[in-house]
Scaffold this active site. Sequence first.
Site, PDB file in Angstrom:
ATOM      1  N   CYS A   1       6.112   4.133   7.540  1.00  0.00           N
ATOM      2  CA  CYS A   1       6.227   2.980   8.429  1.00  0.00           C
ATOM      3  C   CYS A   1       7.509   3.089   9.236  1.00  0.00           C
ATOM      4  O   CYS A   1       8.462   3.725   8.803  1.00  0.00           O
ATOM      5  CB  CYS A   1       6.286   1.693   7.620  1.00  0.00           C
ATOM      6  SG  CYS A   1       4.832   1.452   6.616  1.00  0.00           S
TER       7      CYS A   1
ATOM      8  N   LEU B   1       0.837  -1.206   0.000  1.00  0.00           N
ATOM      9  CA  LEU B   1       0.000   0.000   0.000  1.00  0.00           C
ATOM     10  C   LEU B   1       0.871   1.255   0.000  1.00  0.00           C
ATOM     11  O   LEU B   1       0.582   2.232  -0.693  1.00  0.00           O
ATOM     12  CB  LEU B   1      -0.938   0.003   1.218  1.00  0.00           C
ATOM     13  CG  LEU B   1      -1.863   1.220   1.320  1.00  0.00           C
ATOM     14  CD1 LEU B   1      -2.772   1.338   0.096  1.00  0.00           C
ATOM     15  CD2 LEU B   1      -2.698   1.169   2.598  1.00  0.00           C
TER      16      LEU B   1
ATOM     17  N   HIS C   1       9.871  21.871   9.813  1.00  0.00           N
ATOM     18  CA  HIS C   1       8.835  21.010   9.240  1.00  0.00           C
ATOM     19  C   HIS C   1       8.338  21.558   7.914  1.00  0.00           C
ATOM     20  O   HIS C   1       7.508  20.944   7.260  1.00  0.00           O
ATOM     21  CB  HIS C   1       7.685  20.844  10.232  1.00  0.00           C
ATOM     22  CG  HIS C   1       8.163  20.316  11.552  1.00  0.00           C
ATOM     23  ND1 HIS C   1       8.556  21.143  12.576  1.00  0.00           N
ATOM     24  CD2 HIS C   1       8.370  19.056  11.984  1.00  0.00           C
ATOM     25  CE1 HIS C   1       8.969  20.399  13.601  1.00  0.00           C
ATOM     26  NE2 HIS C   1       8.870  19.130  13.268  1.00  0.00           N
TER      27      HIS C   1
ATOM     28  N   TRP D   1      10.354   3.790  21.133  1.00  0.00           N
ATOM     29  CA  TRP D   1      10.340   3.457  19.710  1.00  0.00           C
ATOM     30  C   TRP D   1      10.867   2.047  19.434  1.00  0.00           C
ATOM     31  O   TRP D   1      11.278   1.719  18.325  1.00  0.00           O
ATOM     32  CB  TRP D   1      11.090   4.535  18.912  1.00  0.00           C
ATOM     33  CG  TRP D   1      10.379   5.877  19.024  1.00  0.00           C
ATOM     34  CD1 TRP D   1       9.110   6.079  19.495  1.00  0.00           C
ATOM     35  CD2 TRP D   1      10.881   7.175  18.687  1.00  0.00           C
ATOM     36  NE1 TRP D   1       8.801   7.421  19.465  1.00  0.00           N
ATOM     37  CE2 TRP D   1       9.861   8.113  18.972  1.00  0.00           C
ATOM     38  CE3 TRP D   1      12.099   7.628  18.167  1.00  0.00           C
ATOM     39  CZ2 TRP D   1      10.018   9.493  18.768  1.00  0.00           C
ATOM     40  CZ3 TRP D   1      12.263   9.006  17.950  1.00  0.00           C
ATOM     41  CH2 TRP D   1      11.227   9.920  18.246  1.00  0.00           C
TER      42      TRP D   1
HETATM   43  N1  GLN Z   1      19.433  14.652  17.006  1.00  0.00           N
HETATM   44  C1  GLN Z   1      18.296  14.259  16.221  1.00  0.00           C
HETATM   45  C2  GLN Z   1      18.358  14.907  14.850  1.00  0.00           C
HETATM   46  O1  GLN Z   1      18.795  15.994  14.743  1.00  0.00           O
HETATM   47  C3  GLN Z   1      17.025  14.654  16.911  1.00  0.00           C
HETATM   48  C4  GLN Z   1      15.819  14.206  16.142  1.00  0.00           C
HETATM   49  C5  GLN Z   1      14.528  14.312  16.909  1.00  0.00           C
HETATM   50  O2  GLN Z   1      14.460  14.984  17.895  1.00  0.00           O
HETATM   51  N2  GLN Z   1      13.503  13.682  16.451  1.00  0.00           N
HETATM   52  O3  GLN Z   1      17.934  14.336  13.892  1.00  0.00           O
END
Ligand code: GLN
Length: 759
Positions: A521, A19, A699, A566
């Site tokens: 994923c 998918l 982001h 995780w």
């Molecule tokens: N040290 C990680 C990075 O810069 C931190 C990533 C995160 O906080 N998700 O990718």
Amino acid sequence: MTIGSTVLGYPRIGPKRELKRALERYWAGRCGEDELRGTARQLRRDTWTALRDAGLDSVPGNTFSYYDQVLDAAVTFGAVPRRHAALGLGPLDTYFAMARGVESAPPLEMTKWFDTNYHYLVPEIGPQTRFTLTDRTPVEQYREAESLGVRTRPVLVGPLTFLLLSKPDATAPGSFRPLDKLDELLDAYAELLGELHDAGAEWVQLDEPAFAADRTPQELAALRDAYRQLGELSRRPKLLVAGYFGDLGEALGVLASSPIEGLAVDLVAGSSTVDDLSGVRGLRDKTLVAGLVDGRNVWRTDLDAALSTGATLLGMAAEVAVGTSCSLLHVPYDVEAEPDLDPQVKSWLAFAAQKVREVVVLGRALREGRDAVADELAGARAAIADRAGADRIRNGRVRSRLDSLRPEHARRGAYDDRRVAQQKSLGLPPLPTTTIGSFPQTTDVRKARAALRSGTIDRASYKQRMRDEIDRVIALQEEIGLDVLVHGEPERNDMVQYFAEHLDGFASTEHGWVQSYGSRCVRPPILYGDVVRPQPMTVEWAEYAQRQTRRPVKGMLTGPVTILAWSFVRDDQPLADTARQVALAIRDEVHDLESAGIRVVQVDEPALRELLPLRAAEHPAYLDWAVESFRLATSGVADSTQIHTHLCYSEFGDVIDAIVALDADVTSIEAARSRMEVLDDLNAVGFGRGVGPGVYDIHSPRVPEVDEVVDLLRAALEAVPARRLWVNPDCGLKTRGYAEVEAALRNVISATRQVRASL
Ligand code: GLN
Ligand code: ZN
């Protein structure tokens, strides 16, 4: 009539991530809607027939989704925001616009599904939302399964959970709550239930995990009213309400006394549910689906123990059926797809396909007696005993080290002394600048890692490529003018997997993918035994980077809580003990970095808030061990070594005191989007340490203007004195491109210089 044995849901991304591939092709315009729909149909068919053939008495339906089940419910009941409806796209593209956004219409917000690593899209509900049955996918899929000879039990997000997970839309007045629209939504549910009934569905499952979290009396009353209303409908399938991810608390009694036919409870995460059930009235004429098989972790079920639990329930309800604790969405498909997994570890594991089998076996044992499945019970018993007795899950040295820990191992010197010692060692200007760790991961870097894995290049040439990358990243940071540099993390595929691969006690899978959101994923490592660090994990890279520059290079590690959050974690000892083991491994790494001349070490804990239990009463115990493990990891260094941490969010809520208690010298957080208000929250709890509110939102591909960053820094200086304020992006730069990162960092540095000049 009965449910017998069932699972509450199943993975849908495809055993080979079919998918994911089809979605990404479709989004890139490389395949048409027909092809995507064809892949989806095939995946549904495979799932339904496999579940039926495995012997489940009741097969869940409507568990397929092109993106997310909460988004599906929003579309089913007509909660499409105006900005997406106005695009005039077809149904599938409108759906994807809600999920992913388009230029002119940003997507729905995405957030974590309870305390899992799955993310759902947050429906936007306002006074103008008109709930009506607009999309009939659940009915169509019921028919589709029936045409294959499988009578399914369609699964829907329950109406309360749907509204409790929604947020007010932009038009809503301050007093509006999505729950205000419950009656209207119930009418739409009633219509759908009627159509499912007419299509022939005998049962429908309504998921109400929102009641495994704390709820107000009003919310519980709404639950009572809703299921009374739905129960009283004359044209409807039987209703199975599923509450999972914990104990239902008061909602258990509310649901048991409502006119529904079945209740599914989580007996794995719900620690008091079995006891609670015995006191509940109203179950006697219902089906109770006992969630005995863990839907969220990967260990084989202790079938004997599960059977005894099941046996204590018999007699409490009209039917005791066997189920999973929650949907199997949260585990990989099939452990048999892992030929390279260590055979002993593999024999301890059950992924989705194996869990289906466990449910079937338990169901038969409860109905026909243990003898009917004696071989399978014996097989499970042997695997459980093998795991419990295995030498490899225990390491005497780690255990005695843990036993000898004293409170001072988790305590550093006074902050004022540290600050002076660090200033002397580092000599940083006011408003020191840094980044969060990773630099963009170029195709070359990814290729080099893949080539090492497949054996096309040897360790020496891999090392050279990584060093070349580090050289570039260091030179770039020096040229741009950052103060505390990083090596850029080119050697890391993922901030948890990298450490799991370097620590004993972890196993990795090849196909063990679990949906995180949409087509994304993750492949969580499996933490099965005592955690030991056989050798340094990051020192060679940090040390190399430090040799290339006179400025301080920051060592970069992942913290114990995030490593646990995780991974799939062993369930045979308290999480706190496992966290402490991981903490010791990180502590040794921090120490080795310090010995190698690294003066600043960052230990990332972006998952600190994620693991927070759903019930407030359980927060203090969690935060105690979470904070302790971070401090254990970071307290073994001299006052002059500066410890940083990074958290990927700015709304601290219930963890704000814990963030103070971490006692890091510098904490970087997300803030570019939420402005600098978070700093006031930190001041309110007396946070007197260095803080780096992100001034560049990584982001988005957008490059922030110098003036914007100046404004953010000025706003930050209103709340934090210059000697405590750090300047950095929101998060790692891994997913961005070099062009935008360079431009953004240059602007950040010019802005910092401007503000410094005015201090
Ligand atoms: N040290 C990680 C990075 O810069 C931190 C990533 C995160 O906080 N998700 O990718
Ligand atoms: Zn982050």
